[in-house]
Design a protein around this motif. Structure first.
Motif, PDB file in Angstrom:
ATOM      1  N   ASN A  57     -17.139  -6.710  15.830  1.00 15.59           N
ATOM      2  CA  ASN A  57     -16.164  -7.070  16.858  1.00 15.59           C
ATOM      3  C   ASN A  57     -16.417  -6.294  18.154  1.00 15.59           C
ATOM      4  O   ASN A  57     -16.158  -5.100  18.236  1.00 15.59           O
ATOM      5  N   PHE A  58     -16.924  -7.011  19.172  1.00 16.50           N
ATOM      6  CA  PHE A  58     -17.139  -6.425  20.490  1.00 16.50           C
ATOM      7  C   PHE A  58     -16.243  -7.079  21.537  1.00 16.50           C
ATOM      8  O   PHE A  58     -16.584  -7.127  22.717  1.00 16.50           O
ATOM      9  N   ASN A  59     -15.099  -7.574  21.105  1.00 11.47           N
ATOM     10  CA  ASN A  59     -14.153  -8.214  22.026  1.00 11.47           C
ATOM     11  C   ASN A  59     -13.644  -7.221  23.066  1.00 11.47           C
ATOM     12  O   ASN A  59     -13.453  -6.034  22.784  1.00 11.47           O
ATOM     13  N   ALA A  60     -13.360  -7.759  24.264  1.00 10.90           N
ATOM     14  CA  ALA A  60     -12.911  -6.912  25.375  1.00 10.90           C
ATOM     15  C   ALA A  60     -11.423  -6.601  25.296  1.00 10.90           C
ATOM     16  O   ALA A  60     -10.937  -5.701  25.972  1.00 10.90           O
ATOM     17  N   GLY A  61     -10.672  -7.336  24.517  1.00 10.63           N
ATOM     18  CA  GLY A  61      -9.258  -7.065  24.357  1.00 10.63           C
ATOM     19  C   GLY A  61      -8.449  -8.348  24.228  1.00 10.63           C
ATOM     20  O   GLY A  61      -8.649  -9.236  25.054  1.00 10.63           O
ATOM     21  N   PRO A  62      -7.571  -8.449  23.210  1.00 12.34           N
ATOM     22  CA  PRO A  62      -7.402  -7.488  22.127  1.00 12.34           C
ATOM     23  C   PRO A  62      -8.730  -7.182  21.441  1.00 12.34           C
ATOM     24  O   PRO A  62      -9.616  -8.037  21.395  1.00 12.34           O
ATOM     25  N   ALA A  63      -8.828  -5.970  20.967  1.00 13.50           N
ATOM     26  CA  ALA A  63     -10.117  -5.459  20.533  1.00 13.50           C
ATOM     27  C   ALA A  63     -10.036  -4.890  19.116  1.00 13.50           C
ATOM     28  O   ALA A  63      -9.009  -4.954  18.455  1.00 13.50           O
ATOM     29  N   ALA A  64     -11.157  -4.329  18.690  1.00  8.60           N
ATOM     30  CA  ALA A  64     -11.254  -3.789  17.336  1.00  8.60           C
ATOM     31  C   ALA A  64     -10.212  -2.698  17.085  1.00  8.60           C
ATOM     32  O   ALA A  64      -9.915  -1.886  17.970  1.00  8.60           O
ATOM     33  N   LEU A  65      -9.657  -2.711  15.882  1.00 10.00           N
ATOM     34  CA  LEU A  65      -8.772  -1.646  15.420  1.00 10.00           C
ATOM     35  C   LEU A  65      -9.425  -0.948  14.238  1.00 10.00           C
ATOM     36  O   LEU A  65     -10.210  -1.569  13.512  1.00 10.00           O
ATOM     37  N   PRO A  66      -9.125   0.333  14.025  1.00 10.13           N
ATOM     38  CA  PRO A  66      -9.731   1.026  12.885  1.00 10.13           C
ATOM     39  C   PRO A  66      -9.353   0.340  11.570  1.00 10.13           C
ATOM     40  O   PRO A  66      -8.179   0.022  11.341  1.00 10.13           O
ATOM     41  N   LEU A  67     -10.339   0.117  10.719  1.00  9.01           N
ATOM     42  CA  LEU A  67     -10.097  -0.564   9.451  1.00  9.01           C
ATOM     43  C   LEU A  67      -9.059   0.178   8.621  1.00  9.01           C
ATOM     44  O   LEU A  67      -8.181  -0.444   7.999  1.00  9.01           O
ATOM     45  N   GLU A  68      -9.117   1.505   8.626  1.00  8.97           N
ATOM     46  CA  GLU A  68      -8.155   2.282   7.843  1.00  8.97           C
ATOM     47  C   GLU A  68      -6.724   2.031   8.315  1.00  8.97           C
ATOM     48  O   GLU A  68      -5.792   1.988   7.506  1.00  8.97           O
ATOM     49  N   VAL A  69      -6.558   1.886   9.611  1.00 10.24           N
ATOM     50  CA  VAL A  69      -5.227   1.624  10.172  1.00 10.24           C
ATOM     51  C   VAL A  69      -4.728   0.260   9.722  1.00 10.24           C
ATOM     52  O   VAL A  69      -3.568   0.097   9.316  1.00 10.24           O
ATOM     53  N   LEU A  70      -5.587  -0.733   9.782  1.00 11.70           N
ATOM     54  CA  LEU A  70      -5.205  -2.081   9.361  1.00 11.70           C
ATOM     55  C   LEU A  70      -4.830  -2.109   7.884  1.00 11.70           C
ATOM     56  O   LEU A  70      -3.853  -2.744   7.481  1.00 11.70           O
ATOM     57  N   GLN A  71      -5.609  -1.420   7.072  1.00 11.98           N
ATOM     58  CA  GLN A  71      -5.342  -1.416   5.633  1.00 11.98           C
ATOM     59  C   GLN A  71      -4.037  -0.702   5.312  1.00 11.98           C
ATOM     60  O   GLN A  71      -3.269  -1.158   4.451  1.00 11.98           O
ATOM     61  N   ASN A  72      -3.758   0.398   6.016  1.00  7.57           N
ATOM     62  CA  ASN A  72      -2.505   1.116   5.785  1.00  7.57           C
ATOM     63  C   ASN A  72      -1.305   0.281   6.236  1.00  7.57           C
ATOM     64  O   ASN A  72      -0.274   0.227   5.556  1.00  7.57           O
ATOM     65  N   ALA A  73      -1.453  -0.408   7.379  1.00  4.02           N
ATOM     66  CA  ALA A  73      -0.373  -1.268   7.865  1.00  4.02           C
ATOM     67  C   ALA A  73      -0.132  -2.422   6.899  1.00  4.02           C
ATOM     68  O   ALA A  73       1.015  -2.840   6.691  1.00  4.02           O
ATOM     69  N   GLN A  74      -1.191  -2.929   6.306  1.00  8.02           N
ATOM     70  CA  GLN A  74      -1.059  -4.014   5.330  1.00  8.02           C
ATOM     71  C   GLN A  74      -0.222  -3.564   4.137  1.00  8.02           C
ATOM     72  O   GLN A  74       0.664  -4.302   3.660  1.00  8.02           O
ATOM     73  N   LYS A  75      -0.443  -2.335   3.689  1.00 12.64           N
ATOM     74  CA  LYS A  75       0.309  -1.808   2.552  1.00 12.64           C
ATOM     75  C   LYS A  75       1.789  -1.687   2.869  1.00 12.64           C
ATOM     76  O   LYS A  75       2.645  -1.862   1.992  1.00 12.64           O
ATOM     77  N   GLN A  76       2.105  -1.374   4.131  1.00 14.93           N
ATOM     78  CA  GLN A  76       3.498  -1.123   4.508  1.00 14.93           C
ATOM     79  C   GLN A  76       4.148  -2.314   5.204  1.00 14.93           C
ATOM     80  O   GLN A  76       5.285  -2.215   5.655  1.00 14.93           O
ATOM     81  N   PHE A  77       3.445  -3.420   5.272  1.00 19.25           N
ATOM     82  CA  PHE A  77       3.911  -4.537   6.078  1.00 19.25           C
ATOM     83  C   PHE A  77       5.211  -5.143   5.538  1.00 19.25           C
ATOM     84  O   PHE A  77       6.157  -5.366   6.284  1.00 19.25           O
ATOM     85  N   VAL A  78       5.274  -5.395   4.257  1.00 18.16           N
ATOM     86  CA  VAL A  78       6.442  -6.052   3.666  1.00 18.16           C
ATOM     87  C   VAL A  78       7.599  -5.067   3.493  1.00 18.16           C
ATOM     88  O   VAL A  78       8.754  -5.398   3.748  1.00 18.16           O
ATOM     89  N   GLU A  79       7.254  -3.855   3.061  1.00 18.76           N
ATOM     90  CA  GLU A  79       8.291  -2.831   2.885  1.00 18.76           C
ATOM     91  C   GLU A  79       7.789  -1.515   3.439  1.00 18.76           C
ATOM     92  O   GLU A  79       6.782  -0.974   2.964  1.00 18.76           O
ATOM     93  N   TYR A  80       8.510  -0.998   4.430  1.00 18.56           N
ATOM     94  CA  TYR A  80       8.094   0.233   5.085  1.00 18.56           C
ATOM     95  C   TYR A  80       8.759   1.432   4.420  1.00 18.56           C
ATOM     96  O   TYR A  80       9.991   1.581   4.454  1.00 18.56           O
ATOM     97  N   GLU A  81       7.955   2.260   3.772  1.00 14.44           N
ATOM     98  CA  GLU A  81       8.398   3.528   3.186  1.00 14.44           C
ATOM     99  C   GLU A  81       9.685   3.400   2.378  1.00 14.44           C
ATOM    100  O   GLU A  81      10.666   4.118   2.617  1.00 14.44           O
ATOM    101  N   GLU A  82       9.697   2.489   1.438  1.00  9.48           N
ATOM    102  CA  GLU A  82      10.795   2.306   0.479  1.00  9.48           C
ATOM    103  C   GLU A  82      12.133   2.035   1.169  1.00  9.48           C
ATOM    104  O   GLU A  82      13.204   2.403   0.664  1.00  9.48           O
ATOM    105  N   SER A  83      12.072   1.376   2.311  1.00 12.35           N
ATOM    106  CA  SER A  83      13.307   1.071   3.037  1.00 12.35           C
ATOM    107  C   SER A  83      13.934  -0.244   2.596  1.00 12.35           C
ATOM    108  O   SER A  83      15.074  -0.546   2.961  1.00 12.35           O
ATOM    109  N   GLY A  84      13.177  -1.032   1.835  1.00  9.30           N
ATOM    110  CA  GLY A  84      13.683  -2.327   1.404  1.00  9.30           C
ATOM    111  C   GLY A  84      13.445  -3.446   2.400  1.00  9.30           C
ATOM    112  O   GLY A  84      13.885  -4.578   2.195  1.00  9.30           O
ATOM    113  N   MET A  85      12.747  -3.139   3.480  1.00 12.63           N
ATOM    114  CA  MET A  85      12.467  -4.167   4.494  1.00 12.63           C
ATOM    115  C   MET A  85      11.236  -3.762   5.297  1.00 12.63           C
ATOM    116  O   MET A  85      10.792  -2.604   5.256  1.00 12.63           O
ATOM    117  N   SER A  86      10.724  -4.737   6.025  1.00 13.97           N
ATOM    118  CA  SER A  86       9.611  -4.468   6.932  1.00 13.97           C
ATOM    119  C   SER A  86      10.108  -3.721   8.161  1.00 13.97           C
ATOM    120  O   SER A  86      11.266  -3.877   8.574  1.00 13.97           O
TER     121      SER A  86
END
Length: 362
Positions: free
Chosen positions: A7-36
């Protein structure tokens, strides 16, 4: 991860893979809050923690001094083109702008809607291939501020050192190079940046403003376009772009874990040097657009002998998984945007493709 594009896009651009994967884990429920996080009130304690942690991280990583406010606003840098003069340009003063390319020109055009504007320096005569030297700046007698665009994504030029404007506030559009290297924030009265190149997804714009510049603007300025509105409410006057701010915070954690601003500078210089070396050693097959002393470490712009060959390069590279290498439609050519999250491995792959393409077409 399999099937990830180069991904060499000028913007929106590449995001760190680790960040995307962590956000994916928390997308439906953020830190045991019961909601996104996207479902939560921006007035609630869970989101407010994210909000203020993101601000704290930015202050730490940019070494923002006391006496500055950090604001999270919407509308992108293009809205800041208007907000800056609406809030800072007053009767009897002139806004000074440095014309370095496409984005600086847009900022100048917008500022002219609100008052007197002077071009303090320009590289237009050189096709915007260079950044003006500090001694070229000629300020009007009554400057309200000096505005510069730190990095021009379309032309691929970047300020190496920022001018000392003394008591005149220096305003920096850092949308495309914020946190790519250490910056002395105290040189600036105001810095703004859309997040979607180095700090996160589109939707949130960062404003770092010296507190003495936060004042009631002259004339009728809409509430949401006033810096004092957002400063007084800690960017919570209305519903902020909560998910974009959360993502910016996650990217800032990644930046911190990878050496902070100094770590990003080392990473980005390594990537840029590899591509520029590939261009410069090609015997003229590839031709860099920007002058050597003004080259960007964020956007590497280059040309080939003919537009047909450039189209072939873009087509073949896309077929091999390289995305975003066409130059901006306004100037043509080719461009590799290598923001913080673009990996050195992806840049090495691009350099390999460039050498291979030359061997087959040189």
């Amino acid at each position: 991860m399999a099937n990830r594009a180069y991904n060499f896009n000028a913007g929106p651009a590449a995001l760190p893979l680790e960040v995307l994967q962590n956000a994916q884990k928390q997308f439906v429920e953020y830190e045991e809050s019961g909601m996104s996080l996207m479902e939560m009130s921006h007035r609630g304690a869970v989101y407010e923690k994210v909000h203020y942690e993101t601000e704290t991280l930015l202050r730490e990583l940019m070494s923002i001094p006391e006496g500055y406010k950090v604001l999270f606003v919407q509308g992108g840098a293009s809205t800041q083109f208007a907000m800056v003069p609406m809030n800072l340009l007053r009767a009897g003063t002139t806004a000074a702008y440095v014309a370095t390319g496409s984005w600086a020109t847009k900022a100048i055009q917008e500022a002219k809607l609100f008052g007197d504007v002077a071009v303090a320096a320009s590289s237009e005569a050189d096709a915007y291939k260079r950044i003006p030297a500090a001694e070229e700046l000629k300020l009007p007698s009554n400057p309200a501020y000096v505005h510069l665009t730190s990095n021009e994504t379309i032309e691929g030029t970047q300020w190496t050192d920022y001018p000392d404007t003394g008591s005149v506030p220096l305003i920096g559009d850092m949308s495309s190079d914020i946190l790519c290297r250490p910056v002395d924030v105290s040189k600036f009265g105001l810095i703004y940046a859309g997040a979607q190149k180095n700090l996160g997804p589109s939707g949130v714009t960062i404003v770092i403003i010296r507190e003495d510049l936060i004042a009631k603007p002259e004339g009728a300025v809409p509430t949401m376009l006033r810096y004092d509105t957002h400063a007084k409410a800690d960017s919570l006057y209305n519903t902020p772009p909560t998910f974009a701010i959360y993502m910016a915070g996650e990217v800032l954690k990644w930046v911190k874990a990878n050496g902070g601003a100094a770590g990003m500078a080392a990473r980005n210089n390594e990537k840029a040097n590899l591509l520029y070396d590939t261009i410069d050693s090609s015997g003229g097959f590839y031709r860099g657009f920007a002058d050597a002393g003004s080259r960007s470490i964020m956007n590497v712009t280059f040309r080939l002998a003919t537009e047909e060959l450039e189209k072939q390069f873009a087509k073949e590279s896309e077929a091999q998984g390289f995305v975003g290498l066409k130059g901006h439609r306004s100037v043509g050519g080719l461009r590799a945007s290598i923001y913080n999250a673009v990996t050195p491995e992806n840049v090495q792959a691009l350099a390999g493709f460039m050498r291979d393409f030359q061997s087959r077409n040189g």
